[in-house]
Design an enzyme around this catalytic site. Structure first.
Site: not given
Ligand code: ADP
Length: 165
Positions: A17, A41, A90, A128
Site C-alpha cells: 500500500h 471482512k 497485484r 493484509s
Molecule cells: P480492499 O479491501 O479494497 O481490497 P485493501 O486494503 O486490501 O482493500 O487494498 C486497497 C488497495 O490497495 C487495492 O487497490 C489493492 O489492490 C491495493 N493493494 C493491496 N495490496 C497491495 C500490494 N501489495 N501492492 C500494490 N497494491 C496493493
C-alpha cells in the site's frame, strides 16, 4: 488540481500500500486515502486505529490526507472534489473484480476516472490478510510492514491472545 482518492480497508497498511501511496503522491496534487468503515471482512483493527496507523506512516507526505468513509466510493470521491480513483493491481486475479468496480463507477459517475498502478514486483504477493495470518501464528512480519505497524500488529495479537485466555 488533480485530486485522487485511494480507497481500501488497510487492515493494516502494508509496504505494498505504501508503495502505491508514495507513487500516487508524486503524481497528484493531493491524495485522500479513504479507509472503508463498513467492512464485511470483520477487520482486525477498528477504523480509527487504521486511520491513525496510516497517519503515522504518511506523516512525511505533505499532500496526503487520511479519512474514513462508508457508503458509495463515488459519493466520497465527489464530496472531496476528487476526479481520480486509484487502485493497485497485484496480479491477474485482482483484475476481474477491479475492472467490474471501475466500469460500474464510471457508469454512475462519468466525471471520475479510475487509474491502476501495477504493484512493485517486490510486493506483488503481499496482502493484509496474509500478514494477519502470519502474525496470528507469531511469525516474522517485519519484511512486510513499516516498523511502527509491526509494533501495532504485535500489540493487537497479544491483546487478542490475552482475551482468548
Ligand atoms: P480492499 O479491501 O479494497 O481490497 P485493501 O486494503 O486490501 O482493500 O487494498 C486497497 C488497495 O490497495 C487495492 O487497490 C489493492 O489492490 C491495493 N493493494 C493491496 N495490496 C497491495 C500490494 N501489495 N501492492 C500494490 N497494491 C496493493
Amino acid at each position: 488540481m488533480a485530486i485522487a482518492v485511494y480507497p481500501g480497508s488497510f487492515d493494516p497498511v502494508t509496504l505494498g500500500h505504501m508503495d502505491i501511496i508514495e507513487r500516487t503522491a508524486n503524481m497528484m496534487d493531493h491524495v485522500i486515502i479513504g479507509v472503508l468503515k463498513n467492512n464485511s471482512k470483520s477487520p482486525l483493527f477498528s477504523v480509527e486505529e487504521r486511520v491513525n496507523m496510516l497517519k503515522s506512516v504518511t506523516a512525511h507526505l505533505p499532500n496526503v490526507e487520511i479519512q474514513s468513509f462508508d457508503g458509495l466510493l463515488v459519493d466520497f470521491t465527489h464530496q472531496n472534489h476528487a476526479n481520480v480513483i486509484v487502485r493497485g493491481l497485484r496480479a491477474i486475479t485482482d483484475f476481474e473484480f477491479e475492472l467490474q468496480l471501475a466500469q460500474t463507477n464510471r457508469v454512475i459517475a462519468p466525471d471520475i476516472d479510475t487509474i491502476f498502478l501495477t504493484t512493485n514486483l517486490k510486493y506483488s504477493y503481499l496482502s493484509s490478510s496474509i500478514v494477519k495470518e502470519i502474525a496470528g501464528y507469531q511469525g516474522e512480519i517485519k519484511e512486510f510492514l513499516h516498523p511502527e505497524i509491526v509494533k501495532r500488529v504485535r500489540e493487537k495479537m497479544q491483546e487478542k491472545m490475552a482475551q482468548a485466555n
